[in-house]
Write an enzyme that holds these catalytic residues in place. Structure first.
Site, PDB file in Angstrom:
ATOM      1  N   ASP A  50      -4.395  -9.561   0.400  1.00  0.00           N
ATOM      2  CA  ASP A  50      -4.924  -8.296  -0.103  1.00  0.00           C
ATOM      3  C   ASP A  50      -5.410  -7.438   1.058  1.00  0.00           C
ATOM      4  O   ASP A  50      -6.317  -7.832   1.794  1.00  0.00           O
ATOM      5  CB  ASP A  50      -6.082  -8.566  -1.070  1.00  0.00           C
ATOM      6  CG  ASP A  50      -6.696  -7.284  -1.613  1.00  0.00           C
ATOM      7  OD1 ASP A  50      -6.330  -6.889  -2.727  1.00  0.00           O
ATOM      8  OD2 ASP A  50      -7.541  -6.696  -0.914  1.00  0.00           O
ATOM      9  N   TYR A  55      -8.602  -0.030   5.177  1.00  0.00           N
ATOM     10  CA  TYR A  55      -9.043  -1.086   6.082  1.00  0.00           C
ATOM     11  C   TYR A  55      -8.519  -0.863   7.494  1.00  0.00           C
ATOM     12  O   TYR A  55      -9.024  -1.468   8.446  1.00  0.00           O
ATOM     13  CB  TYR A  55      -8.588  -2.458   5.597  1.00  0.00           C
ATOM     14  CG  TYR A  55      -9.079  -2.865   4.234  1.00  0.00           C
ATOM     15  CD1 TYR A  55     -10.112  -2.198   3.592  1.00  0.00           C
ATOM     16  CD2 TYR A  55      -8.496  -3.939   3.574  1.00  0.00           C
ATOM     17  CE1 TYR A  55     -10.547  -2.579   2.344  1.00  0.00           C
ATOM     18  CE2 TYR A  55      -8.917  -4.332   2.318  1.00  0.00           C
ATOM     19  CZ  TYR A  55      -9.938  -3.651   1.701  1.00  0.00           C
ATOM     20  OH  TYR A  55     -10.358  -4.030   0.448  1.00  0.00           O
ATOM     21  N   LYS A  84      -3.693  -0.684  -1.131  1.00  0.00           N
ATOM     22  CA  LYS A  84      -4.439   0.269  -1.967  1.00  0.00           C
ATOM     23  C   LYS A  84      -4.345   1.681  -1.410  1.00  0.00           C
ATOM     24  O   LYS A  84      -4.254   1.872  -0.188  1.00  0.00           O
ATOM     25  CB  LYS A  84      -5.913  -0.149  -2.047  1.00  0.00           C
ATOM     26  CG  LYS A  84      -6.136  -1.609  -2.407  1.00  0.00           C
ATOM     27  CD  LYS A  84      -7.610  -1.954  -2.395  1.00  0.00           C
ATOM     28  CE  LYS A  84      -7.823  -3.451  -2.526  1.00  0.00           C
ATOM     29  NZ  LYS A  84      -7.576  -4.159  -1.239  1.00  0.00           N
ATOM     30  N   HIS A 117      -7.900   2.685  -4.880  1.00  0.00           N
ATOM     31  CA  HIS A 117      -9.052   2.004  -4.287  1.00  0.00           C
ATOM     32  C   HIS A 117     -10.373   2.387  -4.954  1.00  0.00           C
ATOM     33  O   HIS A 117     -11.253   1.548  -5.143  1.00  0.00           O
ATOM     34  CB  HIS A 117      -9.113   2.301  -2.792  1.00  0.00           C
ATOM     35  CG  HIS A 117      -9.724   1.207  -1.986  1.00  0.00           C
ATOM     36  ND1 HIS A 117      -9.431   0.991  -0.668  1.00  0.00           N
ATOM     37  CD2 HIS A 117     -10.620   0.246  -2.316  1.00  0.00           C
ATOM     38  CE1 HIS A 117     -10.111  -0.042  -0.213  1.00  0.00           C
ATOM     39  NE2 HIS A 117     -10.851  -0.514  -1.197  1.00  0.00           N
TER      40      HIS A 117
END
Length: 287
Positions: A50, A55, A84, A117
């Site tokens: 994931d 990120y 996401k 997200h």
């Protein structure tokens, strides 16, 4: 619910896709940390990875996937890869363009799960239409959301053609969200637990510690096992191979009903992430 799990146990999502119940999260894996973490996880039996555009490590995840596949002797089709859509990228056209960017950074022809997200106010419905197009084109095997509560989910569903397959929300014994758990169950939406280890306050909870001692397990292993027995998919994050291995050593025991009932009394609506106190859930903006 069965308590007989393995590292590759799956749940059937509302569109028939099989999703692993256990995997690796890479939030806050920075400066190349995601590459060895992902490779180590895949080598040690993990099949769900994931990540997210926000990120900043999708490219590192790509390298980790490539290394892990080579070391484990498996194929891409054996993995379940999630990414996401970031908050600034909401909107129909922007979603389509940014999804292509994620595919390119991940080096993939498709993802297994694509998630919104956060529910950015005034935008997530148009975004969802684009997500539905991505799904209809076969570029995402399933689509879903993160951090949607009952209010935002109900609003989304008023215009949606596809019910989200997954809602990834913060879940751990100090934040059990029973109303949302029941809502998701009623609507056949699978819940995925982020921050399942809950940080120091949860890991150091004395009741969790007592239960861990009883089973000869770590507090982290008790928390992961609790998520599994609650029916969630769980994605503990680590960048250390030994911890990645330890987090997966949760399939040789089961928490008793008495211990599950005891953990149920710990809920205190505690959110672990400090930045949520300065974050607007609905606009996706800092306060």
């Amino acid at each position: 619910m069965s308590e007989d799990f393995t590292i590759t146990s799956t749940v059937t999502l509302n569109n028939g896709v099989e999703m692993e119940r256990f995997g690796l999260g890479v939030w806050q894996a920075e400066n190349g940390e995601a590459t060895p973490a992902v490779a180590a996880a895949i080598k040690n039996g993990y099949r769900l990875i994931d990540t997210a555009k926000a990120y900043g490590n999708e490219a590192d995840v790509r390298t980790g996937i490539e290394q892990g596949i080579a070391e484990a002797g498996i194929s891409r089709e054996d993995l379940f890869i999630t990414t996401k859509l970031a908050n600034p990228d909401h909107g129909y056209d922007s979603t389509l363009a940014n999804f292509e960017g994620s595919l390119e950074r991940l080096g993939l022809d498709y993802v297994d799960l694509y998630l919104i997200h956060w529910p950015v106010t005034g935008k997530y419905k148009d975004t969802w239409k684009a997500m539905e197009k991505i799904y209809d084109q076969g570029l995402a095997k399933a689509i879903g959301v993160c951090n949607f509560n009952q209010e935002t989910m109900e609003d989304l569903l008023t215009d949606a053609n596809i019910v989200p397959a997954v809602d990834q929300i913060e879940l751990h014994p100090l934040l059990q969200q029973p109303d949302m758990v029941q809502y998701a169950d009623d609507h056949n939406i699978h819940l995925e637990a982020w921050s399942p280890l809950g940080g120091g306050k949860v890991l150091n909870n004395p009741v969790i510690g007592q239960i861990a001692a009883k089973y000869g397990k770590s507090a982290a292993q008790i928390l992961i096992r609790w998520s599994l027995q609650m029916g969630f998919t769980v994605i503990p994050k680590s960048v250390h191979e030994q911890r990645i291995i330890e987090n997966a050593q949760v399939f040789d025991f089961a928490l008793s009903k008495e211990d599950m009932d005891l953990i149920a009394t710990l809920d205190e609506h505690y959110r672990t992430s400090y930045w949520l106190t300065s974050f607007d859930w609905y606009t996706g903006d800092a306060k």
